[in-house]
Every structure is written in structure tokens, then in C-alpha cells.
Design a protein around this motif. Sequence first.
Motif, mmCIF file in Angstrom:
data_model
loop_
_atom_site.group_PDB
_atom_site.id
_atom_site.type_symbol
_atom_site.label_atom_id
_atom_site.label_comp_id
_atom_site.label_asym_id
_atom_site.label_seq_id
_atom_site.Cartn_x
_atom_site.Cartn_y
_atom_site.Cartn_z
ATOM 1 N N TYR A 99 -6.956 9.826 9.732
ATOM 2 C CA TYR A 99 -6.668 9.748 8.297
ATOM 3 C C TYR A 99 -7.750 8.953 7.557
ATOM 4 N N VAL A 100 -8.195 7.860 8.172
ATOM 5 C CA VAL A 100 -9.256 7.055 7.556
ATOM 6 C C VAL A 100 -10.558 7.854 7.506
ATOM 7 N N HIS A 101 -10.873 8.549 8.610
ATOM 8 C CA HIS A 101 -12.099 9.363 8.668
ATOM 9 C C HIS A 101 -12.086 10.455 7.599
ATOM 10 N N LEU A 102 -10.897 11.009 7.344
ATOM 11 C CA LEU A 102 -10.767 12.048 6.323
ATOM 12 C C LEU A 102 -10.745 11.471 4.913
ATOM 13 N N ALA A 103 -10.732 10.140 4.826
ATOM 14 C CA ALA A 103 -10.704 9.444 3.539
ATOM 15 C C ALA A 103 -9.517 9.888 2.683
ATOM 16 N N LEU A 104 -8.368 9.990 3.301
ATOM 17 C CA LEU A 104 -7.174 10.382 2.547
ATOM 18 C C LEU A 104 -6.853 9.312 1.508
ATOM 19 N N PRO A 105 -6.595 9.706 0.282
ATOM 20 C CA PRO A 105 -6.366 8.729 -0.789
ATOM 21 C C PRO A 105 -4.934 8.186 -0.797
ATOM 22 N N THR A 106 -4.612 7.425 0.231
ATOM 23 C CA THR A 106 -3.288 6.820 0.313
ATOM 24 C C THR A 106 -3.358 5.654 1.280
ATOM 25 N N ASP A 107 -2.246 4.993 1.496
ATOM 26 C CA ASP A 107 -2.158 3.956 2.513
ATOM 27 C C ASP A 107 -2.018 4.671 3.858
ATOM 28 N N THR A 108 -3.095 4.715 4.632
ATOM 29 C CA THR A 108 -3.095 5.520 5.856
ATOM 30 C C THR A 108 -2.191 4.927 6.931
ATOM 31 N N HIS A 130 9.538 -4.636 1.424
ATOM 32 C CA HIS A 130 8.080 -4.639 1.543
ATOM 33 C C HIS A 130 7.439 -3.436 0.867
ATOM 34 N N HIS A 131 8.177 -2.343 0.733
ATOM 35 C CA HIS A 131 7.643 -1.191 -0.004
ATOM 36 C C HIS A 131 7.489 -1.523 -1.484
ATOM 37 N N ILE A 132 8.443 -2.272 -2.012
ATOM 38 C CA ILE A 132 8.424 -2.665 -3.423
ATOM 39 C C ILE A 132 7.252 -3.608 -3.688
ATOM 40 N N THR A 133 7.130 -4.637 -2.847
ATOM 41 C CA THR A 133 6.118 -5.667 -3.089
ATOM 42 C C THR A 133 4.707 -5.159 -2.818
ATOM 43 N N LEU A 134 4.546 -4.298 -1.805
ATOM 44 C CA LEU A 134 3.201 -3.769 -1.530
ATOM 45 C C LEU A 134 2.754 -2.819 -2.634
ATOM 46 N N VAL A 135 3.638 -1.920 -3.036
ATOM 47 C CA VAL A 135 3.279 -0.962 -4.092
ATOM 48 C C VAL A 135 2.995 -1.695 -5.404
ATOM 49 N N ALA A 136 3.771 -2.724 -5.695
ATOM 50 C CA ALA A 136 3.508 -3.531 -6.894
ATOM 51 C C ALA A 136 2.112 -4.142 -6.823
ATOM 52 N N GLY A 137 1.755 -4.640 -5.634
ATOM 53 C CA GLY A 137 0.439 -5.234 -5.461
ATOM 54 C C GLY A 137 -0.680 -4.217 -5.602
ATOM 55 N N LEU A 138 -0.497 -3.052 -5.003
ATOM 56 C CA LEU A 138 -1.526 -2.005 -5.086
ATOM 57 C C LEU A 138 -1.729 -1.541 -6.528
ATOM 58 N N ALA A 139 -0.625 -1.326 -7.245
ATOM 59 C CA ALA A 139 -0.727 -0.846 -8.624
ATOM 60 C C ALA A 139 -1.333 -1.904 -9.535
ATOM 61 N N THR A 140 -0.980 -3.151 -9.306
ATOM 62 C CA THR A 140 -1.528 -4.234 -10.123
ATOM 63 C C THR A 140 -3.034 -4.373 -9.896
ATOM 64 N N MET A 141 -3.455 -4.309 -8.647
ATOM 65 C CA MET A 141 -4.883 -4.419 -8.347
ATOM 66 C C MET A 141 -5.659 -3.227 -8.904
ATOM 67 N N ALA A 142 -5.048 -2.054 -8.877
ATOM 68 C CA ALA A 142 -5.735 -0.849 -9.340
ATOM 69 C C ALA A 142 -5.905 -0.828 -10.848
ATOM 70 N N ILE A 174 3.579 7.595 -0.430
ATOM 71 C CA ILE A 174 3.699 8.477 -1.591
ATOM 72 C C ILE A 174 3.221 7.762 -2.852
ATOM 73 N N CYS A 175 3.684 6.542 -3.051
ATOM 74 C CA CYS A 175 3.279 5.776 -4.237
ATOM 75 C C CYS A 175 1.791 5.444 -4.193
ATOM 76 N N ALA A 176 1.292 5.081 -3.005
ATOM 77 C CA ALA A 176 -0.130 4.765 -2.875
ATOM 78 C C ALA A 176 -0.989 5.977 -3.213
ATOM 79 N N PHE A 177 -0.544 7.158 -2.816
ATOM 80 C CA PHE A 177 -1.271 8.390 -3.144
ATOM 81 C C PHE A 177 -1.392 8.543 -4.659
ATOM 82 N N ILE A 178 -0.303 8.342 -5.366
ATOM 83 C CA ILE A 178 -0.317 8.453 -6.822
ATOM 84 C C ILE A 178 -1.262 7.417 -7.448
ATOM 85 N N ILE A 179 -1.165 6.187 -6.932
ATOM 86 C CA ILE A 179 -1.992 5.093 -7.464
ATOM 87 C C ILE A 179 -3.477 5.364 -7.199
ATOM 88 N N PHE A 180 -3.815 5.744 -5.980
ATOM 89 C CA PHE A 180 -5.213 5.934 -5.611
ATOM 90 C C PHE A 180 -5.837 7.142 -6.293
#
Length: 287
Positions: free
Chosen positions: A117-126, A224-236, A278-284
Motif C-alpha cells: 500500500y505504501v509502495h502504491l502511494a495510496l492516499p490514506t492511512d495505510t 482512537h478513530h475520533i482522535t486520530l482523524v481529528a488530528g489528521l484533518a487539523t494538520m491538513a 475512509i476518513c483519511a482517504f477523504i482528507i488526503f
Amino acid sequence: MFSLALILAAFGGGVLGALIGALPAFIFTGFIGLIGVGVIAAGGPATILTDVTFGALFGPHIAFAGGVAAAAFAGNKKRYLESGADILTPLNKTNDVSVLLVGGAFGILGYIINAIYVHLALPTDTVALTVFTSGVLVRFIFGNTGLIGEYNTARSEVAATAEASKRKFIPDSKTFSFIVIYSLGLGLVVSYLVDLTQIDVLGFTVSAALLIFVQMGFNIPATHHITLVAGLATMATGNIYIGTLFAIIAGLLNDIVARTFNSNCDTHIDPPATAIFICAFIIFIFM
């Protein structure tokens, strides 16, 4: 793309996840992650966070996923557990080498899938996507209830149909509002702290460590899904309100996923990991 040393280490991580149990392994992900966050906050390297917390030792795609697979095998094939979806019980009690080998095999599989997944550079939390992928594979290999579960076919067809008609994939209004409020609260505080510290996994590590209370028998939700996604969206976006909005989305999505994949099932497909990727995909993609 692959490292033999890391493949062998991932085997060990998967064995560890089976030995101590999937959830206990993930709890240690949180505690080691807190140490890693502390090192970064003190100006140190990110090695503990990147290579230990999310690496071969306690990476959820390796240790947790290995524990999930071993539990499914131990419960459904060996009958050591009442349910193959039991991710709390350490499988040390089985004293069965095959259970540990299944954990190790899925530890390796988790490493390989994530590397692809990382090699394919998938735009999400792999890592989260790998946990979901591994869980689906486990469901088909060791499960007996299909991807979205099944009702007890031993009962009459009328009774089964009546029960199936009551299955709700969307939370009712009371549950909906409860999830929205606690996701809102967590989203606000975590988004603020992530914006302040610029450490997107800060809330995730705290939430993962807090699951120790679940292991102790207390009725607290996974967050942890709530807090991680909040962190990813805030940083983005640099916007704590967008971070909070995504926290709410992640909270609701987790509940829908749990109702869809983990109702009347005999293996564990992780709802938080599914909500995260799913949320990371949308954010990225869009942010």
C-alpha cells in the motif's frame, strides 16, 4: 521494497499479538506511542513513534492484526475461545504452537500488505487500511458467518426473518446524538492540542492507552478513530473546526461499520481502523 529483517521481526510481532491478545497489544501501541510523542515534544527523533509504535513490535497492522487472526483461529477452528471475535483474551492459555504461528503469519502478512500500500502511494492511512484488509481475510479464512454476519439459522425461518428486519445499520436518534456529542467534545480538545503541538497522533496514543480500562472490564468506548482523524484533518487544514467536524464523522462512521461488519459475526473486523482509513482517504484527497 521488502526487508528480510523486517519480515522476520513482523513474524515476532504477530506472535506477540497472539500471545498477549490483540487488544492488550494495541493498548501497548498507545503507551509506547505516548513515549514516542514525548520524545518528539522534547526535540528528539521520531524513531520510537515510527519504527516501534507503528513498526514491527506494536504496529496495529502487525501485532493487533496477528492477535485478531490468532483469536479467530483459536475460537473457530480450535475451540479454545467461546468466540473467534474475542480480542481481549491472551492466547498464552492455549499452549498451542499453531495459534502462535497463525499470529506470526498474519504479522508477516500485515507487514507485506502495508508495504504494498505504501509502495502504491495510496492516499490514506495505510496501517488502518491494512488492519481492515487483514480482518476481512481472517473473516473469509477462519470465519463462518460471511462478511456482514448472519442470524442464527437454527431457528425458524420466520423468526430469523423477523429478527433480520429489525437489524439497524444506522444508529437511532438517541445513540446518534450521544456519539455526536462525545465526538464533538473529543474533536474540539484534540484538534486544539494537535494545532498547538503539530503532532497529529497525540490524541490517538492517548485513546489507545485508555483502552486498558476496557481490558479491565469497564464500559468505555474506543475513541482512537475520533482522535486520530481529528488530528489528521487539523494538520491538513490548519483549522480546528474542520478537525472537529471530521471527528464527528469518524465517530458516526465507526458505529455504522460496527453494525455492518461486527454484528452476529464470529471474527473481528476493526470498526475504528475502517473509519480511519475512509476518513483519511477523504482528507488526503481533498485537503
